[in-house]
Design a protein around this motif. Structure first.
Motif, PDB file in Angstrom:
ATOM      1  N   TYR A 431       0.847  -1.191   0.000  1.00  8.57           N
ATOM      2  CA  TYR A 431       0.000   0.000   0.000  1.00  8.57           C
ATOM      3  C   TYR A 431       0.886   1.246   0.000  1.00  8.57           C
ATOM      4  CZ  TYR A 431      -3.311   3.488   1.661  1.00  8.57           C
ATOM      5  OH  TYR A 431      -4.072   4.612   1.778  1.00  8.57           O
ATOM      6  N   TYR A 432       0.444   2.290  -0.727  1.00 11.01           N
ATOM      7  CA  TYR A 432       1.238   3.514  -0.914  1.00 11.01           C
ATOM      8  C   TYR A 432       0.354   4.729  -0.702  1.00 11.01           C
ATOM      9  CZ  TYR A 432       4.322   6.822  -3.376  1.00 11.01           C
ATOM     10  OH  TYR A 432       5.139   7.870  -3.706  1.00 11.01           O
ATOM     11  N   HIS A 433       0.914   5.789  -0.079  1.00  8.30           N
ATOM     12  CA  HIS A 433       0.151   7.043   0.022  1.00  8.30           C
ATOM     13  C   HIS A 433       1.114   8.234   0.046  1.00  8.30           C
ATOM     14  CE1 HIS A 433      -3.737   9.009   1.787  1.00  8.30           C
ATOM     15  NE2 HIS A 433      -3.149   9.786   0.901  1.00  8.30           N
ATOM     16  N   TYR A 434       0.975   9.095  -0.966  1.00  6.99           N
ATOM     17  CA  TYR A 434       1.811  10.298  -1.117  1.00  6.99           C
ATOM     18  C   TYR A 434       0.947  11.544  -0.900  1.00  6.99           C
ATOM     19  CZ  TYR A 434       4.160  14.155  -3.419  1.00  6.99           C
ATOM     20  OH  TYR A 434       4.704  15.378  -3.676  1.00  6.99           O
ATOM     21  N   TYR A 435       1.514  12.586  -0.258  1.00 11.47           N
ATOM     22  CA  TYR A 435       0.708  13.749   0.146  1.00 11.47           C
ATOM     23  C   TYR A 435       1.182  15.118  -0.350  1.00 11.47           C
ATOM     24  CZ  TYR A 435      -0.732  10.367   3.739  1.00 11.47           C
ATOM     25  OH  TYR A 435      -1.176   9.260   4.394  1.00 11.47           O
ATOM     26  N   GLU A 436       2.483  15.350  -0.482  1.00  7.65           N
ATOM     27  CA  GLU A 436       2.989  16.724  -0.623  1.00  7.65           C
ATOM     28  C   GLU A 436       2.532  17.386  -1.928  1.00  7.65           C
ATOM     29  OE1 GLU A 436       6.916  18.049   1.063  1.00  7.65           O
ATOM     30  OE2 GLU A 436       7.395  18.209  -1.058  1.00  7.65           O
ATOM     31  N   PHE A 437       1.804  18.506  -1.794  1.00  9.84           N
ATOM     32  CA  PHE A 437       1.228  19.187  -2.965  1.00  9.84           C
ATOM     33  C   PHE A 437       0.902  20.624  -2.586  1.00  9.84           C
ATOM     34  CE2 PHE A 437      -2.427  20.489  -5.562  1.00  9.84           C
ATOM     35  CZ  PHE A 437      -1.948  20.198  -6.824  1.00  9.84           C
ATOM     36  N   PRO A 438       1.031  21.636  -3.422  1.00 12.80           N
ATOM     37  CA  PRO A 438       1.519  21.517  -4.802  1.00 12.80           C
ATOM     38  C   PRO A 438       3.040  21.652  -4.914  1.00 12.80           C
ATOM     39  CG  PRO A 438       0.669  23.733  -4.419  1.00 12.80           C
ATOM     40  CD  PRO A 438       0.480  22.973  -3.140  1.00 12.80           C
ATOM     41  N   GLN A 439       3.660  22.291  -3.894  1.00 11.05           N
ATOM     42  CA  GLN A 439       5.106  22.538  -4.017  1.00 11.05           C
ATOM     43  C   GLN A 439       5.920  21.440  -3.351  1.00 11.05           C
ATOM     44  OE1 GLN A 439       6.427  24.694  -5.890  1.00 11.05           O
ATOM     45  NE2 GLN A 439       4.554  25.824  -6.369  1.00 11.05           N
ATOM     46  N   PRO A 440       7.096  21.171  -3.762  1.00 16.07           N
ATOM     47  CA  PRO A 440       7.605  21.486  -5.098  1.00 16.07           C
ATOM     48  C   PRO A 440       7.182  20.383  -6.076  1.00 16.07           C
ATOM     49  CG  PRO A 440       9.341  20.524  -3.739  1.00 16.07           C
ATOM     50  CD  PRO A 440       8.076  20.484  -2.930  1.00 16.07           C
ATOM     51  N   HIS A 441       7.137  20.685  -7.318  1.00 11.45           N
ATOM     52  CA  HIS A 441       6.956  19.706  -8.405  1.00 11.45           C
ATOM     53  C   HIS A 441       5.523  19.300  -8.742  1.00 11.45           C
ATOM     54  CE1 HIS A 441      11.240  19.591  -8.731  1.00 11.45           C
ATOM     55  NE2 HIS A 441      11.409  19.085  -7.525  1.00 11.45           N
ATOM     56  N   HIS A 442       4.542  19.871  -8.024  1.00 13.59           N
ATOM     57  CA  HIS A 442       3.149  19.741  -8.438  1.00 13.59           C
ATOM     58  C   HIS A 442       2.724  18.309  -8.774  1.00 13.59           C
ATOM     59  CE1 HIS A 442      -0.644  20.863 -10.478  1.00 13.59           C
ATOM     60  NE2 HIS A 442      -0.548  21.970  -9.749  1.00 13.59           N
ATOM     61  N   VAL A 443       2.947  17.426  -7.835  1.00 11.42           N
ATOM     62  CA  VAL A 443       2.481  16.042  -8.001  1.00 11.42           C
ATOM     63  C   VAL A 443       1.263  15.853  -7.093  1.00 11.42           C
ATOM     64  CG1 VAL A 443       3.039  13.593  -7.679  1.00 11.42           C
ATOM     65  CG2 VAL A 443       4.763  15.166  -8.613  1.00 11.42           C
ATOM     66  N   TYR A 444       0.118  15.575  -7.694  1.00  8.57           N
ATOM     67  CA  TYR A 444      -1.122  15.445  -6.910  1.00  8.57           C
ATOM     68  C   TYR A 444      -1.012  14.315  -5.893  1.00  8.57           C
ATOM     69  CZ  TYR A 444      -3.724  18.715  -9.779  1.00  8.57           C
ATOM     70  OH  TYR A 444      -4.173  19.860 -10.378  1.00  8.57           O
ATOM     71  N   PRO A 445      -1.626  14.518  -4.716  1.00  7.67           N
ATOM     72  CA  PRO A 445      -1.645  13.434  -3.731  1.00  7.67           C
ATOM     73  C   PRO A 445      -2.318  12.193  -4.310  1.00  7.67           C
ATOM     74  CG  PRO A 445      -2.825  15.392  -2.907  1.00  7.67           C
ATOM     75  CD  PRO A 445      -2.330  15.724  -4.269  1.00  7.67           C
ATOM     76  N   HIS A 446      -1.860  11.041  -3.876  1.00 10.14           N
ATOM     77  CA  HIS A 446      -2.464   9.799  -4.375  1.00 10.14           C
ATOM     78  C   HIS A 446      -2.184   8.637  -3.444  1.00 10.14           C
ATOM     79  CE1 HIS A 446       1.590  10.128  -6.256  1.00 10.14           C
ATOM     80  NE2 HIS A 446       1.618   8.816  -6.372  1.00 10.14           N
ATOM     81  N   PHE A 447      -3.064   7.659  -3.537  1.00  6.59           N
ATOM     82  CA  PHE A 447      -2.815   6.411  -2.811  1.00  6.59           C
ATOM     83  C   PHE A 447      -3.160   5.256  -3.741  1.00  6.59           C
ATOM     84  CE2 PHE A 447      -7.114   7.795  -1.804  1.00  6.59           C
ATOM     85  CZ  PHE A 447      -7.878   6.647  -1.953  1.00  6.59           C
TER      86      PHE A 447
END
Ligand code: SGN
Ligand code: CA
Length: 514
Positions: A431-447
């Protein structure tokens, strides 16, 4: 039996008992506890390592650890970014449980379970040297000397146990190794030790040691087959800001026309070394201007320069890993010291046209991990199973003969390394969950989740999209088949995803799945 004879018999029994205590096989917990060195780099992609198939990168020492021990082919991080990966290393828990979801001003909660503290309590001497990046000072370590935040490559500052910030002369990778070996020299040799050697390399802006500049100048790097990805069917990938073409900076990243005397990082150097770097990058700038590039040729030139500085920076990393291996050999510590080399996450080396990390896609999801433990792990072992970075803490505890408390969410993969456990007895999904948005690199949060064959992802926080990849048919994740009538697969993956959200108790994701 006379009295003398009785005495002799008891003496004999005592002698036998003593002999057995010295040589009979001891229960596992009485075996000598191994020393453990965890060498942890920053942003070092598995694709940049010889043992993982790169034939151009010079990584003989990392390769040696793999050859003499094991290499994990599918070592996945659970949130592909620096601080969160380090928080997971120390706790064995997901970001939503250890409280460290982003590289922001969050103060890492050191009152929670930290495995180095458990090692300390069991008699280990512990040390942390180098990059920590958690906004808090190390806890659970007898000795530490860390870089403030990201730290500098040249003549960097370190925060020591007196809490003073002290500037040291030298290159960061060399200094981190020197401080680590200095600590080993003064430790109590009667007790086992655990040490994290936390490197800054190979983080942006890839500033190599003076002795490594130009190390890859003769190499023409192959352009990854996904370099010109148009991100069709993948909105989040399309909206990122981490491309070599658009995001990479000519000045700071590629050092074209950079005023080295006054530039961030470089200005810390003494005049002699600065002059060498100035001369080198002046040559790079002249070459660039003489080419008058545009369009694809310009982007490809940037890619070549990126690879040259990135791999030159990695040369010092590998050389310093070699110094640690040499130290262990010279000091008779080779046999009883476990050496681990891993990076905090993967990194893009031009795949999808990118640098940086963050996405659940393969290059940033997977991170290198090699481990050597003579006599316990068979040389040349390859592990294909889905390992996650929540497993690192319980595995290190297991190596030390300790078990992890219930709050730790990972599990020890030591039985996989020794062959005691089969793949069929291991997990089927990470299972994966990423949060940091929008700075830096503008990668939308996702799981999402990654199984042996599939990857299912949900992007949120401004967009609301699902992606599905069949890694067997599309290992490079170029075709999102979520809308393609893969109904049966989607239903079963979604139900597994829901189970994992419950198992790891991720309230944010649970709410989004309602
Ligand atoms: C810096 C970098 C980013 C990088 C983050 C996080 N920019 O902000 O490119 O993604 O660190 O990296 S830079 O201009 O300062 O180089 S991490 O490894 O610490 O997570
Ligand atoms: Ca990193």
């Amino acid at each position: 039996m006379d009295f003398d004879m009785r005495i002799n018999l008891s003496a004999l029994a005592l002698l036998l008992l003593a002999a057995c205590m010295a040589s009979c096989s001891k229960p596992a917990e009485e075996k000598k506890k191994p020393n453990i060195i965890f060498i942890f780099s920053d942003d070092h992609a598995y694709q940049a390592i010889g043992a993982y198939g790169n034939t151009l990168a010079k990584t003989p020492n990392i390769d040696r650890i793999a050859q003499e021990g094991a290499l994990l082919k599918n070592n996945l991080v659970t949130n592909s970014i620096c601080g969160p990966s380090r928080a997971t290393l120390l706790t064995g828990k997901y970001s939503h449980k250890n409280g460290y979801k982003r590289n922001d001003r969050t103060l890492f909660d050191v009152s929670q379970f930290l495995f180095p503290r458990a090692l300390q309590e069991s008699g280990y001497q512990t040390a942390y040297v180098g990059k920590l990046h958690l906004n808090s000072l190390p806890e659970g370590f007898d000795y530490w000397n860390i870089l403030p935040g990201q730290g500098h490559y040249y003549n960097p500052d370190f925060i020591g146990q007196t809490k003073d910030t002290v500037r040291h002369e030298g290159y960061v990778t060399d200094l981190i190794t020197r401080f680590s070996l200095d600590w080993l020299n003064q430790r109590d040799p009667s007790r086992p030790f655990f040490m994290v050697i936390g490197h800054k390399a190979t983080h942006r802006e890839w500033q190599p040691s003076v002795e490594d500049i130009g190390a890859y100048d003769d190499v023409e790097f192959p352009i990854p087959s996904t370099f010109y990805d148009n991100y069709e069917g993948r909105l989040a990938a399309k909206e990122q800001d981490m491309s070599i073409e658009k995001t990479m900076r000519m000045l700071e990243d590629l050092k074209v026309d950079l005023d080295i005397d006054n530039a961030f990082g470089f200005r810390r150097l003494g005049p002699e070394q600065r002059a060498k770097l100035k001369e080198y990058y002046a040559g790079v700038s002249r070459d660039f201007h003489s080419r008058k590039l545009s369009g694809r040729a310009l982007t490809e030139w940037k890619f070549q320069r990126y690879m040259k500085d990135y791999l030159s920076t990695a040369n010092a990393l590998d050389r310093n890993i070699g110094k640690v291996l040499e130290y262990l050999k010279e000091n008779g510590l080779e046999e009883n010291t476990v050496v681990i080399y891993a990076s905090d996450q993967g990194f893009y080396l031009g795949e999808h046209g990118w640098f940086d990390k963050r996405f659940i896609y393969e290059e940033s999801l997977k991170t290198p991990f090699v481990i050597r433990y003579p006599g316990v792990i068979k040389p040349g072992t390859i592990i294909d199973d889905l390992i996650a970075n929540i497993d690192w803490a319980p595995t290190v505890l297991d190596l030390a003969g300790l078990s992890a408390p219930a709050e730790v969410q990972g599990k020890s993969f030591l039985p996989l390394l020794t062959g005691e456990k089969k793949s069929s007895e291991w997990r089927d999904a990470v299972y994966y969950h990423y949060y940091e948005f929008p700075q830096p690199h503008h990668v939308y949060p996702h799981f999402g989740l990654r199984t042996e064959r599939y990857k299912l992802v949900r992007f949120y926080g401004g967009i609301d999209t699902w992606e599905l990849y069949d890694l067997q048919n599309d290992p490079q994740e170029m075709t999102n088949i979520y809308g393609d009538g893969s109904g049966g697969v989607i239903a079963s993956l979604k139900s597994r995803l829901k189970e994992l959200i419950e198992e790891y108790d991720d309230a944010d994701a649970r709410a989004l799945m309602q």
